[in-house]
Design a protein around this motif. Structure first.
Motif, short mmCIF file in Angstrom:
data_model
loop_
_atom_site.label_atom_id
_atom_site.label_comp_id
_atom_site.label_asym_id
_atom_site.label_seq_id
_atom_site.Cartn_x
_atom_site.Cartn_y
_atom_site.Cartn_z
N PHE A 40 -11.52 -12.86 -8.87
CA PHE A 40 -11.82 -11.45 -8.65
C PHE A 40 -11.49 -11.06 -7.21
O PHE A 40 -10.96 -9.98 -6.96
N ALA A 41 -11.82 -11.96 -6.27
CA ALA A 41 -11.50 -11.70 -4.86
C ALA A 41 -9.99 -11.57 -4.69
O ALA A 41 -9.51 -10.68 -3.98
N ASN A 42 -9.24 -12.44 -5.35
CA ASN A 42 -7.77 -12.38 -5.28
C ASN A 42 -7.27 -11.04 -5.81
O ASN A 42 -6.37 -10.43 -5.21
N TRP A 43 -7.81 -10.60 -6.94
CA TRP A 43 -7.40 -9.32 -7.51
C TRP A 43 -7.50 -8.21 -6.47
O TRP A 43 -6.58 -7.42 -6.28
N TYR A 44 -8.64 -8.17 -5.79
CA TYR A 44 -8.84 -7.10 -4.82
C TYR A 44 -8.06 -7.30 -3.52
O TYR A 44 -7.68 -6.32 -2.88
N MET A 45 -7.75 -8.53 -3.17
CA MET A 45 -6.88 -8.74 -2.01
C MET A 45 -5.46 -8.24 -2.32
O MET A 45 -4.80 -7.69 -1.44
N ILE A 46 -5.04 -8.39 -3.58
CA ILE A 46 -3.75 -7.82 -3.99
C ILE A 46 -3.83 -6.30 -3.93
O ILE A 46 -2.89 -5.63 -3.49
N GLN A 47 -4.97 -5.74 -4.35
CA GLN A 47 -5.15 -4.29 -4.27
C GLN A 47 -5.05 -3.81 -2.82
O GLN A 47 -4.48 -2.75 -2.55
N VAL A 48 -5.61 -4.58 -1.90
CA VAL A 48 -5.51 -4.23 -0.48
C VAL A 48 -4.04 -4.09 -0.09
O VAL A 48 -3.64 -3.11 0.56
N GLN A 49 -3.22 -5.05 -0.50
CA GLN A 49 -1.80 -5.01 -0.17
C GLN A 49 -1.12 -3.80 -0.82
O GLN A 49 -0.28 -3.15 -0.20
N GLU A 50 -1.47 -3.53 -2.07
CA GLU A 50 -0.87 -2.38 -2.76
C GLU A 50 -1.22 -1.07 -2.09
O GLU A 50 -0.34 -0.21 -1.89
N GLU A 51 -2.47 -0.89 -1.75
CA GLU A 51 -2.89 0.37 -1.15
C GLU A 51 -2.24 0.56 0.22
O GLU A 51 -1.84 1.68 0.58
N THR A 52 -2.12 -0.52 0.97
CA THR A 52 -1.44 -0.45 2.26
C THR A 52 0.03 -0.08 2.07
O THR A 52 0.59 0.73 2.82
N ALA A 53 0.65 -0.66 1.05
CA ALA A 53 2.05 -0.33 0.74
C ALA A 53 2.19 1.15 0.37
O ALA A 53 3.16 1.81 0.78
N HIS A 54 1.23 1.68 -0.37
CA HIS A 54 1.28 3.10 -0.74
C HIS A 54 1.22 3.98 0.51
O HIS A 54 1.97 4.96 0.63
N ALA A 55 0.36 3.61 1.45
CA ALA A 55 0.26 4.37 2.70
C ALA A 55 1.58 4.31 3.46
O ALA A 55 2.03 5.33 4.02
N LYS A 56 2.22 3.16 3.46
CA LYS A 56 3.49 3.01 4.17
C LYS A 56 4.59 3.85 3.53
O LYS A 56 5.45 4.41 4.23
N ILE A 57 4.58 3.95 2.22
CA ILE A 57 5.58 4.78 1.53
C ILE A 57 5.42 6.24 1.95
O ILE A 57 6.41 6.92 2.27
N LEU A 58 4.19 6.72 1.95
CA LEU A 58 3.95 8.11 2.35
C LEU A 58 4.27 8.34 3.81
O LEU A 58 4.83 9.38 4.19
N ARG A 59 3.93 7.37 4.66
CA ARG A 59 4.26 7.46 6.08
C ARG A 59 5.76 7.59 6.26
O ARG A 59 6.26 8.45 6.98
N ARG A 60 6.52 6.73 5.59
CA ARG A 60 7.98 6.76 5.70
C ARG A 60 8.52 8.09 5.23
O ARG A 60 9.43 8.67 5.83
N TYR A 61 7.96 8.62 4.13
CA TYR A 61 8.42 9.91 3.61
C TYR A 61 8.20 11.02 4.62
O TYR A 61 9.09 11.85 4.85
N LEU A 62 7.03 11.05 5.23
CA LEU A 62 6.77 12.08 6.24
C LEU A 62 7.73 11.94 7.42
O LEU A 62 8.29 12.94 7.88
N LEU A 63 7.92 10.73 7.90
CA LEU A 63 8.82 10.51 9.03
C LEU A 63 10.26 10.89 8.68
O LEU A 63 10.95 11.51 9.49
N ASP A 64 10.68 10.52 7.47
CA ASP A 64 12.05 10.86 7.04
C ASP A 64 12.25 12.36 6.90
O ASP A 64 13.38 12.84 6.89
N ASN A 65 11.16 13.08 6.77
CA ASN A 65 11.23 14.54 6.65
C ASN A 65 10.77 15.23 7.94
O ASN A 65 10.33 16.38 7.92
N GLU A 66 10.91 14.50 9.04
CA GLU A 66 10.68 15.02 10.38
C GLU A 66 9.29 15.62 10.57
O GLU A 66 9.12 16.65 11.22
#
Length: 171
Positions: A40-66
């Protein structure tokens, strides 16, 4: 076309919500670690990585759109749990909250005919459907099998096999 200010602000706020999700799921992983449920701990550690990746995608999108990204404070998770089902139910509730937030971003983009942002958010809409389904399945599995030691052991073993797959989406 410049990114609409309201859309950009909502996406920036969504970055914060994704990072909060990672922070929240880290506390879930800690709860299960303390309980000796490493799967169960592993499941949520993977979720931590996924949520961080989602934030990075949105960050990149904002930066790419100045658009300047503003890193907001991340609230401290305040949930405590007295049984193994409680974090799973909290995760389902939280995923529904995130879905509503993504929908708000989508509606704002739709209102200003920002089709490029809508295309990016299409991926998040689909992802949230998967997130809610997974969270719901985990609740149901715990309700069905978690009260039995053997069943809980099997679920924990199953969740130990989960690995992180970096999200890929059309940009």
């Amino acid at each position: 076309m410049a990114l609409d200010a309201k859309v950009a602000d909502l996406l920036n706020t969504q970055i914060n919500k994704e990072l909060y999700s990672a922070y929240l799921y880290l506390t879930f992983a800690d709860y299960y670690e303390d309980r000796g449920l490493k799967g169960f701990a592993n499941w949520y550690m993977i979720q931590v990585q996924e949520e961080t990746a989602h934030a990075k995608i949105l960050r990149r999108y904002l930066l790419d759109n100045e658009h300047q990204v503003k890193m907001l404070a991340i609230a401290q998770p305040d949930k405590t749990f007295d049984n193994d089902l409680a974090p799973l139910e909290a995760a389902l509730e939280h995923e529904r909250y995130i879905t509503a937030s993504i929908n708000e971003c989508y509606q704002a983009a739709y209102d200003v005919h920002d089709f490029r942002t809508m295309q990016v958010l299409d991926w998040f809409v689909k992802e949230q459907g998967e997130e809610e389904a997974n969270a719901s399945d985990m609740v149901k599995n715990m309700e069905l099998f978690g009260s039995d030691a053997k069943g809980l052991f099997q679920l924990d073993r199953e969740y130990q096999t989960r690995v992180f797959n970096a999200p890929t989406m059309p940009m």
